[in-house]
Structure formats: structure tokens, C-alpha cells
Scaffold this active site. Structure first.
Site, PDB file in Angstrom:
ATOM      1  N   GLY B 254       0.824  -1.204   0.000  1.00 39.59           N
ATOM      2  CA  GLY B 254       0.000   0.000   0.000  1.00 39.59           C
ATOM      3  C   GLY B 254       0.853   1.247   0.000  1.00 39.59           C
ATOM      4  N   ASN B 605      11.091  -8.469  14.857  1.00 37.84           N
ATOM      5  CA  ASN B 605      11.430  -9.667  14.091  1.00 37.84           C
ATOM      6  C   ASN B 605      12.466  -9.279  13.034  1.00 37.84           C
ATOM      7  OD1 ASN B 605      11.588 -11.713  12.154  1.00 37.84           O
ATOM      8  ND2 ASN B 605       9.449 -12.310  12.430  1.00 37.84           N
ATOM      9  N   GLY B 676       8.937   1.479  15.466  1.00 34.96           N
ATOM     10  CA  GLY B 676       8.338   1.596  14.129  1.00 34.96           C
ATOM     11  C   GLY B 676       9.412   1.721  13.071  1.00 34.96           C
ATOM     12  N   GLU B 679       8.841   3.266   7.515  1.00 38.40           N
ATOM     13  CA  GLU B 679       9.109   4.354   6.578  1.00 38.40           C
ATOM     14  C   GLU B 679      10.523   4.894   6.599  1.00 38.40           C
ATOM     15  OE1 GLU B 679       4.973   6.649   6.291  1.00 38.40           O
ATOM     16  OE2 GLU B 679       5.283   5.418   8.059  1.00 38.40           O
TER      17      GLU B 679
END
Ligand code: FAD
Ligand code: SF4
Lengths: 332, 715
Positions: B254, B605, B676, B679
Site C-alpha cells: 500500500g 522480528n 516503528g 518508513e
């Protein structure tokens, strides 16, 4: 897409007649170009005549007019031709041009005949919502003042400024190959360099072939320039991109004197551009980088550029120096 | 779903599976082609009844602005197999006007070229496509403007994505610039960029009217957030959220373009509404994606950097000009990295938008951060050259002590460590300081560096349910979506550790809006946001039901908002090193080496994380060298609308590509210790490549992409 009829004849005469008799009919080979066009609405034939059932699958060494030629059936796949030992040994420019094109999957599907007759990748040609003289004669050329990256710098006309996308055609022109065709008017043979035309005022015609004229084979004559030949394709990404400019060249040296040379450019014109002036300037001269660049400049005097295409002049000039430099240095 | 979620604090989890490689739980299904994507599902099977299936094809506008005068569907309807044509005259009415992009087929107005003007439904894909070609639309065309140039008029938006201030100012920039010993005053440009996930935007839906009243819309959608689609669509269709079910078990990428629903999905819902009881499905074509599913605006970054003679920044100014669509405003936050990355007492940033009659721009991986960091990190390289300083040293010299934007302390800002570690791994010390000093055969060779950052984001609105099943297994349910990132895998790992059980005992349920609500897979926030809710629910479950719960024991919980968020500025950081080779004769650029070293908190991971970082680096390389949507201002649409003319990096372009990370755990950010990673890989990498091209050739290109035409003839 428009519904169409489908025929898969197993002899050439039937195939030729089926297309010749029906202005709405088209030959279908690997389909990697034509099927896209069916989906995009660029081509809307009523009948497809699949040529893959025709006995045009062989590569053979033959004697034609006293010389040895490699005769390649129109249906031979791009990947098989690229891997053929005689092609790799005797016509390295052809093998290199083939592997530089498209992707492995497409080369497995694409045929020799289809490759030569693939149509332009001009973005406006492929977008039926924009004017394009090649797709719809008289509608105008959107590329003249539009996206210019793949526009021609040699031999264009105000009616059409696009280039021919085939890599194979450029290399075949450089090894003096011929196409063999069978059509309503019978069989004929013409140099690959004369197959495609400049757009002039009839950009809808890519080639000199008549409707219903089938390519049955391509013949590659063995020669010293073919044997010492190579291909370089300058492009945006390292694979899977059409040429911004490409060069197929062959070189025969006598010591450091150029006995014979072939220089054909791709990505710069509506057809493979045989750089005859450049060849002329080099033949009989002592080989040097300066001589090559001067020869390329002599050819490029005819170039007409726009801000979007100006880069092609130094690029094709540089690629010519690169290719001939490699050949002179014994590389390919 | 009646169980009210409790908001609760979380404790850092004891890691056993988290932090270790774990093979993708959905990997086998994907590589064997058995994982179904949006239009490969069987709605009839899901609902337990026979549903006739229709294929849809979009008819799009041939003008950029104006009005539809007539739609004549008679030729289309006469084509065998065509069942129905929906256009603005017969489409079901939609409610509300908050989402102009989603108000499909409601009026005769055309706001951009290739806008949806009709939908054809047919019994086969071929018939639908031919039907679309046979719909005759006439228009009254109006003058329009679709070109972004330096002289296009602009305005100041109220805020920039997602809700940041448009402008910021501190100190006296002009005075500091006037007094600076070294000055960089340049414009850096990025082109229109288009997301091209492998799976196009696609959806399949059925509308069912209950004989007893009430209706239900069930939809498989290729989306990054099932609850987001439900909450956007339900009110527009006059339904309660419970009447809409959106499923997305597998999504083929996406990159932000599926973060909010776009017009084609609404076209599917609307056509389903028009044809109750029939399943309808649509896959947007690659060409249509260039107009209908969002893209990154082109950006012009006007930079002024003023420094003392040791390279210490005294002034930073970043003025951004970019565009939005008239139909819907989207303001890319391009100056945001400049606000926090480097120290400097005098600073100013601004964003101005040109409003054009064009397709609606939207999120594309690292909105704002990617184009802004590109400009900033090339500007910093320009400054390093002008100061005669090594670019790593220059960056170290401008490390801020606190976040220059918020004034808060950074939590765990480890940029300098990333830079040093990367420099060592890359062999930076051997780099000649002068550009254009290494030639190998036909190639000029050089290296470049850039820094990257990405804000740590966690979204509100996440709830998880844990339920004991037979055989000691535990169902963990949350409406998260795996868009190919590995969410199926990492959420399983997080749930296992939070519950203190093996991963095999976890039955993860995601990708369905009937599950507890979840935020979008976007802003690199998915794992943090969903994971925190999973940890909250797991910890509550154990407190309520102990280690040996009865079958059927269930707990639903949400994580309370992280109180540390107010105390710290939280960001991830990275350093990217690139080697570039530029062909002396043709200007072609190749990148034999690209290395990113990151500080991203704990890596949940390593297998799936590495893919995210390598994918981001690759996308950055692709932006640096290839990607450019060429909009034809005469027509108003992007004419490089396929993958043969809109180039993304191919395999051969990606050579030695490496990503590594500092060994760390940020339990201030999340109970998993992670921050996170989705990006940050695309941030910084374009600048690293461009800086390497400069070092190789001595030719500075400031406008992306660095295609051969910008270099040839100067080498
Ligand atoms: C994504 C992509 C990338 C590509 N990249 C490159 C590239 O880099 N370089 C390159 O050179 N090419 C490239 N191609 C084009 C590819 O090489 C051609 O599509 C292919 O060679 C066409 O062969 P085909 O057999 O599939 O032809 P078809 O698609 O079947 O036919 C093409 C045309 O030839 C006609 N035709 C076919 N056979 C005969 C015959 N024997 N006699 C008369 N007419 C015939 C058909 O009527 C049709 O008009 C690319 C294609 C794609 C899709
Ligand atoms: S350049 Fe040729 S193919 Fe392209 S739009 Fe013009 S006429 Fe058509």
C-alpha cells in the site's frame, strides 16, 4: 476489448490469405505487444491470425547467393535466439541486443518477427484519450510539445516524433541482416535497415510491409564486422527499460586502420538509424577515440533537438565512442 | 463487540519470541499463491449463499475540468454481457460532504482528468472493459490549470499533514543569514511520485437488503485500515457502522496509497448498492492508479543555510512550494524534518500550496519526511562542501541538545552512533575529500552520506480481545491489517510474549472490521499501536483469568495513552551511506552499495524488519534515480502511467544493499520496546545517493530523479 475471431492456420499461404483478405485482420505472434494494444484499445482488430502454428520455428545455417547466412524463422523466441551458439559467436551484437530487451519472461514469449514489428512506446500512442497521428491519422501529434524523453532527434517529421523501440532491429541492421516475407504479391527479401520507415506525413505506417505481408524469416550473413560487433544500450535503469539511446556497431581493423565499420543507432529515430556519414568518415582512417567522436559529430550535424531531447546527442555520441572503443580494444 | 474496552497501562513485556527471527506465518500461503487478495475471494462462501458475480470497469473523464453534458450508455448496454451502467444520473445518493474525493458519481462536475464518470457492470471482465469503451460521454470543458511552476500562485493552508503547523519561526533568520560566513541558498526539487504496490487498488462488495428492513454492505478491500474504510463509508451510505463489514486478510502493498479509501472503492460500494444481492468486483488498472489512488506532490524546497566557518548552523530556512487538488486539500509536511534535525538558533519553515485541477494527492511512504529530508540532506552536503568539512563531521557538529521544534528532550537520539557505525562499516575513512577523484574504467566512482529520522507515532483507537479456546490456545483479535509488512507474524510474536505462551498457541485474527477496532497501517505506527493494545489485553487477561483460563474466558482492553509522549520528543534515526558509479560516456548511474544503520528501538522480528528497511532503501534509491510522474499540463494527467515509463528500481539496480540496527529497546515508547520501522528506510537514502553522484562526478544535481540526461555531456 472488442470481441474478435481467432484463426491458427498451419501453413503460410492460408495465414497470408486470411489477413490479406480482411482489412480488419492482424497477425498475432507472442502477443506481448499486440495483446497489450487490444486491452488498451490501441488496436481493435476483428480477426487475429495466430502465426505460431506456422512452421517458422527453426534456426539454420544456409547458403544464400554464395555466402553463409544464418536463417532465423520468424517464430523463434527472443530468448532462444539470444542463446543460440552461432548467434553468440558470429553476431554478438544481436545476442546482446536481445538480452538487453524487456524481461526474461517477455523474451520467452516474444518472437523474432513480432519484435521487429512491435509498435512505438510513445505514451500518447498508448493512451487512446490523447491525439496521436500514428494511432489516429490526422488527430495531431501530442508528443511534439509533450513528454519528450523518447522522442527522436533524427529523421522526425512534424507529424510524428517518436522512435522505434526494438533493440533487435538495431543490431540486425548493423550486421546487414535481411527480412524474408511472404505476402499477397509473393515472397521478397529486404534489408532490415530498409524495413522501417521515417514517419514523413504517414506516421501510421511503421514499415514498408503491405497489409497481409508475413515475415517468415530473418537472414544474417556472416561477415568480419558482424563477428566483431557489439551493442550498448543507455537507459534509465539497469534492466527492463527501453533505450534512451543505443548503438550497435561492428568493426574490422587492419592494424589500426579501419577497414570496415557499421554504426547503427537506436532510440533516436523512427527506425534503426544507420550512421552512414559516421561510417564513411571512419572507413580507411586510423582508429582513435577522437576520430570516432568526430565521425559521430559528422552524423549528428543533422540532429534536431528540443530541450527534452537535447541530451540524446551527447549520449549517442558517447555510446558510440564507448562501443567502438570496446571493439577496438578486443572486447565486445 | 458489546464488551466495553478498558483503558489500561501496560508493562514492558518479557521478550522470548520478540527480537528473534520468526518465519512469516503467512509465508507459505503467499509463495504458493494460495493467500487470496481482494478480488480473489468468494463473498458467497463468506456469507454462506450463492451470489452472482459481476465485473466492474471504470469510465474516466477526458477533460480536466468542466461538466458532463450527457452520458449515453445505450451502446454499452447493448454489448453482450453488460448488465448495468452507473453514472451521476442514476447512481445511489451519498450523504455528507466531508469527503469530496469519495463523492463518486454524485454530480456532473468534473474536477480532474481521469476522474470516475461511470461504472460498467458486466458478466465478464472483457465485457465490462468493452462496455466502458462504449459509454459515450460529452462534456462542457472549462479552462483549467494543472501545472506547478515557480510562478504558479499559491496559498497558505491552515495546517499540514497530519495536523502540523504550516509555518514555524524562531530567532532572526535574515540577520543570521546576513552575518553567516558560509551560505547555502539553493532550491531542491522532487517530482510527482506514484505508489505502485503489486496488488492494485481493488475491492469486491455485496449489498444485501434485509426483508425485515436494514441493509448490509460486505466488502473485501485492498486497504491499510478496515475500520477506517468502515467509518468513512457507513455514514455516506446511510448505514450504521455495524451494517458495514470490511475485510482485508491479505493486502499486496500500500505504501500509504491504501491508507485512506479512494474513489474506486466507493465506486464499488455504490455499484453494489445499485445492484443488491450481487457481488461486484473491481481491480483498478495500473494506468488508472496514476489518477485515482493518490500520489506524492512534486515539491520545491527553497533552502537557506547560514553557518560559521566551522560549519555550525546559525540559520536554517526551508520554504516549501507544492501542490494540492482543488477537489480535496492535501498538504505534504515537507519541512517537518528541518524543524527537528539539526541545531541552530534561527530557523524558519513554511509551506505554500498551489491549488490545481488535478488528481487528489495523498500519502506516499514517509510523507513530508522523504522529500523534506532529501532537500535538507543535500543542502547539508552542499554546506559541507562549502565549509570544506567531512559531511559526517558537519552533522555531528550540529547535533541539537534538545528538540529544536518542541523544546523537549529527545528520548534516545542516537543519530551520531548510527553515523559512526555506518562510517566504519562502509569504509568512509578512505574516502577522498575532493569530488571527481576516482575513476575506474568507464566509471566515475564516489560515495555519499545522509541522515534520516522518522517520528515515533502511536495511534489512539486500538482495542484487542483475548479469548481462551480449546486445547490451551488463545485467540487474539484486533482489526489490524498486514499489508505485506509481516503484521501477521510480529503480532503473533507480541501476543505470545505478552501472554507468556508459545507462538503456536496464539490464534491471531486480524483484517476484519468485525474485530475490535484498530488504526491504520500507516505512519510506521501499526506495530506500536496494535502491539500496545495486544499487550494491554494480554496482561489484563492474565490478571483476570490467570495462567489456566477456562475455555471461553475473554478480556477486551485498550492501552492507555503513553504518558511519556508528553515528556519527550521521540524519533527514530538512521544514517545511510551510498556508493555511486556514473558512466563517463552516457551519464548512467548505478549504485553498487547502499548501507543503512538505524536506531529504531527493539526490532521485533529481524527477518520482517530487514525487509522493511531494505524495501525502504530500495524505494529511496528508486526515487533518487528513476521515479518521476510526468504530468502533461495540456491534458492534466500523468502520461507516464505505466511501469514501462514510470520507472521503479528493477532487480538489476539493487546490488549490495544492507540494513542494520543498533541493539536497543525503547520501552519508554512501547511495552515491546519497538518504535516503528516502516518508513525510515525511504528517508535519507535518496539524498545519500545524490550526494554520492556529486562526489563521483563533481556535478551537483538538485532536482530528482538523477537521470542520465542531467549528467551526460558534463563528464
Ligand atoms: C514491459 C515490456 C518491456 C519491453 N522492453 C523492450 C525492450 O527493452 N526492447 C525491445 O526491443 N523490446 C521490448 N519490449 C517489446 C517486446 O520485445 C515486444 O513486445 C516483442 O518482441 C513482440 O513480439 P511478439 O511475438 O510478442 O509480437 P506480437 O505482440 O504478437 O506482435 C507484434 C506485432 O507484430 C505483428 N507480427 C507478429 N509476427 C509477425 C510476422 N511473423 N509477420 C508479420 N507481422 C507479425 C503483429 O501483428 C503485431 O502487430 C518490451 C515489451 C514489454 C511488454
Ligand atoms: S510522436 Fe508519433 S506516436 Fe507519438 S503522439 Fe506523435 S504521432 Fe503519435
Amino acid at each position: 476489448m472488442r470481441p474478435f475471431d481467432y484463426l491458427r492456420p498451419d501453413d503460410v499461404a492460408t495465414a497470408v490469405r486470411a489477413v490479406a483478405d480482411d482489412p480488419d485482420a492482424r497477425f498475432l505472434a507472442g502477443g506481448t505487444n499486440l495483446v497489450d494494444h487490444l486491452k488498451l484499445g490501441v488496436a481493435r482488430p476483428g480477426l487475429l491470425v495466430d502465426v505460431r502454428g506456422l512452421p517458422l520455428h527453426d534456426v539454420e545455417v544456409a547458403d544464400v547467393g554464395g555466402g553463409t547466412v544464418l536463417r532465423v524463422g520468424a517464430n523463434v523466441r527472443n530468448s532462444d535466439l539470444a542463446a543460440h551458439p552461432v548467434v553468440r559467436r558470429e553476431f554478438p551484437a544481436v545476442a546482446r541486443a536481445l538480452v538487453s530487451a524487456a524481461s526474461a519472461q517477455i523474451r520467452h514469449q516474444a518472437t523474432t518477427g513480432g519484435n521487429l514489428l512491435q509498435r512505438t512506446r510513445c505514451v500518447y500512442f498508448q493512451d487512446v484519450s490523447t491525439p496521436c497521428n500514428k494511432r489516429e491519422p490526422g488527430s495531431g501529434c501530442s508528443a511534439v510539445e509533450g513528454f519528450a524523453r523518447y522522442n527522436a532527434v533524427l529523421g522526425a517529421s512534424p507529424e510524428c516524433v517518436t522512435v522505434h523501440p526494438s533493440d533487435l532491429a538495431v543490431a540486425l541492421a548493423a550486421v546487414d541482416a535481411s527480412v524474408v516475407t511472404d505476402g499477397p504479391a509473393g515472397e521478397r527479401r529486404l534489408p532490415v535497415a530498409e524495413l522501417h520507415r521515417l514517419p514523413g506525413d504517414a506516421p501510421e505506417k511503421d514499415t514498408v510491409l503491405e497489409h497481409g505481408e508475413l515475415i517468415t524469416a530473418v537472414e544474417l550473413p556472416a561477415s568480419p564486422v558482424a563477428q566483431r560487433s557489439t551493442y550498448y544500450k543507455a537507459r534509465d535503469r539497469a534492466s527492463y527499460a527501453f533505450a534512451l539511446a543505443s548503438v550497435a556497431a561492428g568493426l574490422e581493423l587492419d592494424g589500426d586502420v579501419v577497414r570496415d565499420v557499421r554504426i547503427v543507432w537506436g532510440g533516436v529515430a523512427h527506425k534503426p538509424w544507420r550512421a552512414l556519414r559516421a561510417e564513411e568518415a571512419l572507413r580507411g582512417e586510423r582508429f582513435s577515440e577522437e576520430a570516432v567522436l568526430a565521425a559521430a559529430d559528422a552524423e549528428l550535424e543533422q540532429a534536431e533537438t528540443s530541450p527534452g531531447t537535447a541530451f540524446k546527442v551527447p549520449m549517442v555520441r558517447g555510446a558510440t565512442a564507448l562501443v567502438l572503443g570496446r571493439l577496438a580494444g578486443g572486447g565486445r | 463487540m458489546s464488551d466495553e474496552p478498558q483503558q489500561r497501562p501496560t508493562r514492558p513485556i518479557d521478550v522470548r519470541s520478540v527480537g528473534r527471527e520468526h518465519v512469516r506465518v503467512d509465508g507459505r500461503a503467499k509463495v504458493t499463491g494460495t493467500a487470496p487478495y481482494a478480488v480473489e475471494h468468494d463473498l458467497g462462501e463468506l456469507l454462506g449463499r450463492e451470489l452472482p458475480l459481476l465485473h466492474l470497469w471504470l469510465v474516466t473523464s477526458r477533460i480536466a475540468k468542466g461538466r458532463i453534458e450527457s452520458v449515453d450508455a445505450s451502446r454499452a448496454l447493448a454489448h453482450p454481457g453488460v448488465v448495468h451502467v452507473v453514472d451521476h444520473t442514476n447512481a445511489p445518493r451519498l450523504q455528507g460532504d466531508d469527503e469530496p474525493e469519495l463523492l463518486v458519481l454524485q454530480t456532473p462536475r468534473v474536477s480532474f482528468r481521469n476522474e470516475i464518470v461511470a461504472v460498467v457492470a458486466a458478466e465478464s471482465l472483457e465485457a465490462a472493459r468493452e462496455g466502458a469503451a462504449l459509454v459515450d460521454v460529452t462534456y462542457a470543458e472549462e479552462p483549467f490549470s494543472a501545472e506547478l511552476t515557480d510562478s504558479t500562485p499559491t496559498y497558505k493552508p491552515d495546517s499540514v499533514n497530519p495536523s502540523m503547523p504550516t509555518d514555524t519561526e524562531e530567532g532572526d533568520v535574515d540577520a543570521a543569514i546576513a552575518a553567516a560566513e558560509v551560505l547555502v541558498e539553493e532550491t531542491y526539487r522532487t517530482p510527482f511520485e506514484h505508489n505502485n504496490p503489486m496488488e492494485p487498488h481493488a475491492a469486491m462488495a455485496v449489498w444485501e437488503d434485509d426483508p425485515g428492513g436494514g441493509s448490509r454492505l460486505t466488502m473485501y478491500d485492498s486497504t491499510q485500515g478496515v475500520h477506517g474504510v468502515r467509518s468513512a463509508f457507513a455514514p455516506m451510505l446511510g448505514l450504521e457502522p455495524e451494517q458495514v463489514r470490511v475485510l482485508a486478510p491479505n493486502v499486496g502493498g500500500g505504501f500509504g496509497s491504501k491508507g485512506v479509501p479512494h474513489a474506486p472503492e466507493m465506486a464499488v460500494a455504490l455499484t453494489a448498492r445499485a445492484l443488491p444481492g450481487r457481488a461486484v468486483k473491481l481491480a483498478v488498472t495500473r494506468q488508472q492508479m496514476f489518477s485515482l489512488t493518490g500520489y506524492r506532490t512534486a515539491t520545491f524546497s527553497h533552502f537557506r543555510l547560514g553557518a560559521d566557518d566551522e560549519g555550525r548552523l546559525q540559520a536554517l530556512e526551508h520554504r516549501v512550494v507544492e501542490q494540492t487538488s482543488r477537489l480535496k486539500e492535501y498538504a505534504e509536511q515537507t519541512a517537518s524534518p528541518t524543524r527537528m534535525m539539526y541545531a541552530g538558533p534561527n530557523r524558519r519553515t513554511s509551506h505554500r500550496l498551489a491549488m490545481l485541477d488535478v488528481a487528489v494527492p495523498s500519502w506516499m511512504r514517509a510523507p513530508g519526511e522523504m522529500p523534506g529530508a532529501y532537500a535538507q540532506e543535500v543542502a547539508i552536503d552542499d554546506l559541507a562542501v562549502r565549509c570544506g568539512l567531512d559531511p559526517v563531521t558537519l552533522r555531528e557538529r550540529n547535533e541539537p541538545e534538545i528538540d529544536p521544534d518542541t523544546g523537549k528532550p529527545f528520548h534516545d537520539r542516537r543519530l551520531v552512533e548510527c553515523l559512526r557505525r555506518g562510517a566504519e562499516r562502509f569504509g568512509w575513512a578512505d574516502r577522498p575529500s575532493e569530488p571527481r577523484s576516482r575513476q575506474e574504467g568507464e566509471w566515475w566512482v564516489g560515495t555519499g552520506v545522509a541522515a534520516s529520522s522518522y517520528p515515533m507515532m502511536a495511534m489512539p483507537g486500538n482495542t484487542c480481545r483475548v479469548e481462551a479456546l480449546h486445547g490451551g490456545r488463545l485467540a487474539v483479535s484486533i482489526g489490524a491489517v498486514d499489508i505485506g509488512t509481516g503484521a501477521w507474524t510480529v503480532l503473533t510474536q507480541i501476543a505470545a510474549d505478552a501472554l507468556g505462551c508459545p507462538t503456536e498457541a496464539v490464534v491471531l485474527r486480524i483484517g476484519d472490521s468485525d474485530l475490535p477496532s484498530a488504526s491504520v497501517a500507516g505512519g510506521s505506527s501499526g506495530t506500536s499501536s496494535w502491539g500496545s493494545a495486544i499487550v494491554a489485553a494480554a496482561q489484563a487477561f492474565r490478571e483476570e483469568h490467570g495462567e489456566a483460563p477456562e475455555v471461553g474466558a475473554v478480556t477486551t482492553a485498550a492501552a492507555e495513552e503513553n504518558p511519556e509522549k508528553e515528556r519527550y520528543a521521540m524519533h527514530s534515526f538512521g544514517a545511510v551511506f551510498a556508493e555511486a558509479r556514473v558512466h563517463r560516456w552516457t551519464g548512467e548511474v548505478r549504485v553498487p552499495r547502499l548501507l543503512g544503520v538505524y536506531s529504531v528501538g527493539r526490532v521485533v522480528n529481524p527477518t520482517t524488519a530487514r525487509s522493511q528497511l531494505l524495501g525502504g532503501l530500495t524505494m529511496g534509491l528508486s526515487a533518487a534515480l528513476f521515479e518521476e510522474g510526468w504530468r502533461d499540463p495540456r491534458f492534466g494527467h500523468t502520461v507516464t502511467q505505466d511501469l514501462a515509463t514510470y520507472h521503479v528500481a528493477a532487480h538489476a539496480d539493487v546490488q549490495r544493499l544492507e540494513a542494520e540496527w543498533l541493539d536497543e529497546a525503547d520501552t519508554v515508547a512501547t511495552p515491546m520496546g519497538s518504535r516503528g520501522i516502516g518508513e525510515i528506510g525511504i528517508v535519507g537514502s535518496p539524498a545519500a545517493v545524490v550526494n554520492a553522484v556529486f562526489h563521483a562526478t563533481g556535478v551537483r544535481v538538485r532536482d530528482l530523479p538523477v537521470t542520465p540526461d542531467k549528467l551526460v555531456g558534463q563528464l
